[in-house]
Design a protein around this motif. Structure first.
Motif, PDB file in Angstrom:
ATOM      1  N   THR A 197       0.867  -1.096  -0.009  1.00  0.00           N
ATOM      2  CA  THR A 197       0.035  -0.032   0.101  1.00  0.00           C
ATOM      3  C   THR A 197       0.984   1.240  -0.129  1.00  0.00           C
ATOM      4  OG1 THR A 197      -0.098   0.094   2.308  1.00  0.00           O
ATOM      5  CG2 THR A 197      -1.675  -1.450   1.228  1.00  0.00           C
ATOM      6  N   PRO A 198       0.422   2.468  -0.325  1.00  0.00           N
ATOM      7  CA  PRO A 198       0.940   3.655  -0.656  1.00  0.00           C
ATOM      8  C   PRO A 198       1.820   3.981   0.785  1.00  0.00           C
ATOM      9  CG  PRO A 198      -1.064   3.903  -1.783  1.00  0.00           C
ATOM     10  CD  PRO A 198      -1.286   2.601  -0.712  1.00  0.00           C
ATOM     11  N   TYR A 199       0.986   3.716   2.201  1.00  0.00           N
ATOM     12  CA  TYR A 199       1.547   4.228   3.326  1.00  0.00           C
ATOM     13  C   TYR A 199       2.240   3.084   4.011  1.00  0.00           C
ATOM     14  CZ  TYR A 199      -1.348   8.294   2.304  1.00  0.00           C
ATOM     15  OH  TYR A 199      -1.837   9.439   1.943  1.00  0.00           O
ATOM     16  N   GLY A 200       2.202   1.935   3.366  1.00  0.00           N
ATOM     17  CA  GLY A 200       3.070   0.844   4.112  1.00  0.00           C
ATOM     18  C   GLY A 200       2.498   0.281   5.574  1.00  0.00           C
ATOM     19  N   ARG A 201       3.482   0.165   6.370  1.00  0.00           N
ATOM     20  CA  ARG A 201       3.165  -0.465   7.721  1.00  0.00           C
ATOM     21  C   ARG A 201       2.838   1.010   8.830  1.00  0.00           C
ATOM     22  NH1 ARG A 201       7.221  -5.735   8.532  1.00  0.00           N
ATOM     23  NH2 ARG A 201       6.920  -6.323   6.431  1.00  0.00           N
ATOM     24  N   GLN A 202       3.265   1.910   8.192  1.00  0.00           N
ATOM     25  CA  GLN A 202       3.216   3.135   8.965  1.00  0.00           C
ATOM     26  C   GLN A 202       3.892   2.994  10.246  1.00  0.00           C
ATOM     27  OE1 GLN A 202      -0.880   4.695   9.076  1.00  0.00           O
ATOM     28  NE2 GLN A 202      -1.288   3.257   7.299  1.00  0.00           N
ATOM     29  N   GLU A 203       5.175   2.505  10.187  1.00  0.00           N
ATOM     30  CA  GLU A 203       5.883   2.521  11.195  1.00  0.00           C
ATOM     31  C   GLU A 203       7.344   3.115  11.351  1.00  0.00           C
ATOM     32  OE1 GLU A 203       4.652  -2.127  12.827  1.00  0.00           O
ATOM     33  OE2 GLU A 203       6.420  -2.138  11.653  1.00  0.00           O
ATOM     34  N   THR A 204       7.842   3.430  12.436  1.00  0.00           N
ATOM     35  CA  THR A 204       8.912   4.461  12.469  1.00  0.00           C
ATOM     36  C   THR A 204      10.314   4.077  11.668  1.00  0.00           C
ATOM     37  OG1 THR A 204       9.668   3.337  14.452  1.00  0.00           O
ATOM     38  CG2 THR A 204       8.434   5.566  14.575  1.00  0.00           C
ATOM     39  N   TRP A 205      10.385   2.730  11.625  1.00  0.00           N
ATOM     40  CA  TRP A 205      11.714   2.077  11.012  1.00  0.00           C
ATOM     41  C   TRP A 205      11.546   2.292   9.587  1.00  0.00           C
ATOM     42  CZ3 TRP A 205      11.319  -1.767   7.632  1.00  0.00           C
ATOM     43  CH2 TRP A 205      10.226  -2.609   7.396  1.00  0.00           C
ATOM     44  N   ASP A 247      11.378   3.793   5.710  1.00  0.00           N
ATOM     45  CA  ASP A 247      11.850   4.436   4.879  1.00  0.00           C
ATOM     46  C   ASP A 247      10.884   5.242   4.036  1.00  0.00           C
ATOM     47  OD1 ASP A 247      13.178   6.210   3.045  1.00  0.00           O
ATOM     48  OD2 ASP A 247      14.386   4.807   2.040  1.00  0.00           O
ATOM     49  N   SER A 248      10.076   6.038   4.589  1.00  0.00           N
ATOM     50  CA  SER A 248       8.741   6.626   3.875  1.00  0.00           C
ATOM     51  C   SER A 248       9.231   8.192   3.625  1.00  0.00           C
ATOM     52  CB  SER A 248       7.428   6.582   4.745  1.00  0.00           C
ATOM     53  OG  SER A 248       7.288   5.465   5.067  1.00  0.00           O
ATOM     54  N   PRO A 249       8.262   8.683   2.626  1.00  0.00           N
ATOM     55  CA  PRO A 249       8.596  10.127   2.144  1.00  0.00           C
ATOM     56  C   PRO A 249       8.392  10.948   3.460  1.00  0.00           C
ATOM     57  CG  PRO A 249       7.622   8.947   0.296  1.00  0.00           C
ATOM     58  CD  PRO A 249       7.514   7.916   1.641  1.00  0.00           C
ATOM     59  N   TRP A 300       4.596  11.648   5.413  1.00  0.00           N
ATOM     60  CA  TRP A 300       3.662  10.549   5.243  1.00  0.00           C
ATOM     61  C   TRP A 300       2.830  10.388   6.670  1.00  0.00           C
ATOM     62  CZ3 TRP A 300       3.754  10.680   0.600  1.00  0.00           C
ATOM     63  CH2 TRP A 300       3.604   9.594  -0.251  1.00  0.00           C
ATOM     64  N   PRO A 301       1.864   9.778   6.706  1.00  0.00           N
ATOM     65  CA  PRO A 301       1.104   9.476   7.859  1.00  0.00           C
ATOM     66  C   PRO A 301       1.760   9.246   9.172  1.00  0.00           C
ATOM     67  CG  PRO A 301       0.007   8.702   6.060  1.00  0.00           C
ATOM     68  CD  PRO A 301       1.230   9.015   5.589  1.00  0.00           C
ATOM     69  N   HIS A 302       1.347   9.731  10.152  1.00  0.00           N
ATOM     70  CA  HIS A 302       1.903   9.307  11.607  1.00  0.00           C
ATOM     71  C   HIS A 302       2.425   8.109  11.529  1.00  0.00           C
ATOM     72  CE1 HIS A 302       2.895   9.376  15.738  1.00  0.00           C
ATOM     73  NE2 HIS A 302       2.093   8.455  16.021  1.00  0.00           N
ATOM     74  N   GLN A 303       3.733   7.780  12.131  1.00  0.00           N
ATOM     75  CA  GLN A 303       4.560   6.671  12.188  1.00  0.00           C
ATOM     76  C   GLN A 303       4.386   6.137  13.495  1.00  0.00           C
ATOM     77  OE1 GLN A 303       6.093   5.301   9.039  1.00  0.00           O
ATOM     78  NE2 GLN A 303       4.397   6.900   8.397  1.00  0.00           N
TER      79      GLN A 303
END
Length: 237
Positions: free
Chosen positions: A191-199, A201-203, A206-209
């Motif tokens: 998905t575009p936002y992935g797992r949304q976890e701090t580790w 590498d997201s742009p 991006w939504p809160h990690q």
């Protein structure tokens, strides 16, 4: 969430070019995984001592856990002895959600049985399994004296091979190595936002990690338990 927290928009031709570039990397990743699996099949194995575990039918020698098959996958479920259901491990609970009857039927077609081991007392394990509605065989290892059954108290996946009544351990996976049991994570990776976890590498923007795995527990319980509680409430007159 900022309105800019989304992938850039391009026309279909530009999207297909970018997708083709990523596909080449995905195929290389798949081939590398195939090579690792081939190396895994060539690992040596180590013999297990004569171990007895406790299940629904009482004490069972390790070789009988195979249920007549040659291979066995065992997940070692972390257990908090004496703790109520809502305090049990959210990560181990997450790992069992996908291991339903149909999945185990496919494993059986390849001569593989699946079971869950835990160092908790059998009555507690059985109560938790029943509360969750799971049907996979569970066994208590709390009385095992052999170091060979010791793990980090849970969260490990082990593979065994049976030759007659002799049992050998062929592989062990820990930490992120058990993600094969967590299809939720692989799907989120698409998905575009992935797992949304701090580790990750997201742009930027991006939504809160969140911390890895922190979202596996909600309102004091492993997330999967809420589905069981909702089902029980729905059955109330």
């Amino acid at each position: 969430m900022k309105d800019s927290a989304r992938p850039p928009v391009v026309d279909r031709a530009a999207w297909e070019r970018a997708r083709a570039e990523l596909l080449a990397r995905e195929k290389a990743h798949t081939r590398a995984g195939d090579a690792l699996a081939a190396a895994r099949r060539r690992l040596p194995m180590t013999p297990m001592p004569a171990i007895t575990v406790v299940g629904a039918q009482g004490p069972v020698p390790l070789h009988e856990v195979f249920e007549g098959r040659r291979q066995l996958l065992v997940y070692h479920f972390m257990w908090k002895r004496g703790a109520p259901h809502d305090k049990q491990c959210e990560g181990c609970t997450h790992s069992q959600v996908a291991m339903d009857t149909a999945v185990r039927a496919y494993l059986a077609e390849r001569d593989v049985s699946y079971a869950v081991f835990s160092r908790g007392p059998w009555p507690e394990l059985a109560a938790y399994r029943d509360f969750m509605g799971w049907t996979a065989p569970w066994y208590s290892t709390q009385d095992c004296q052999d170091d060979e059954m010791a793990t980090r108290n849970g969260g490990d996946l082990r593979c065994y091979l049976r030759v007659g009544s002799e049992v050998f351990m062929s592989y062990e996976s820990t930490q992120r190595g058990i993600e094969a049991m967590l299809p939720t994570l692989q799907l989120l990776d698409l998905t575009p936002y992935g797992r949304q976890e701090t580790w990750e590498d997201s742009p930027a923007g991006w939504p809160h990690q969140d911390e890895a795995g922190s979202w596996w527990r909600r309102d004091g319980r492993p997330v999967a338990q809420w589905t069981r509680i909702a089902a029980a409430n729905a059955d109330q007159p």
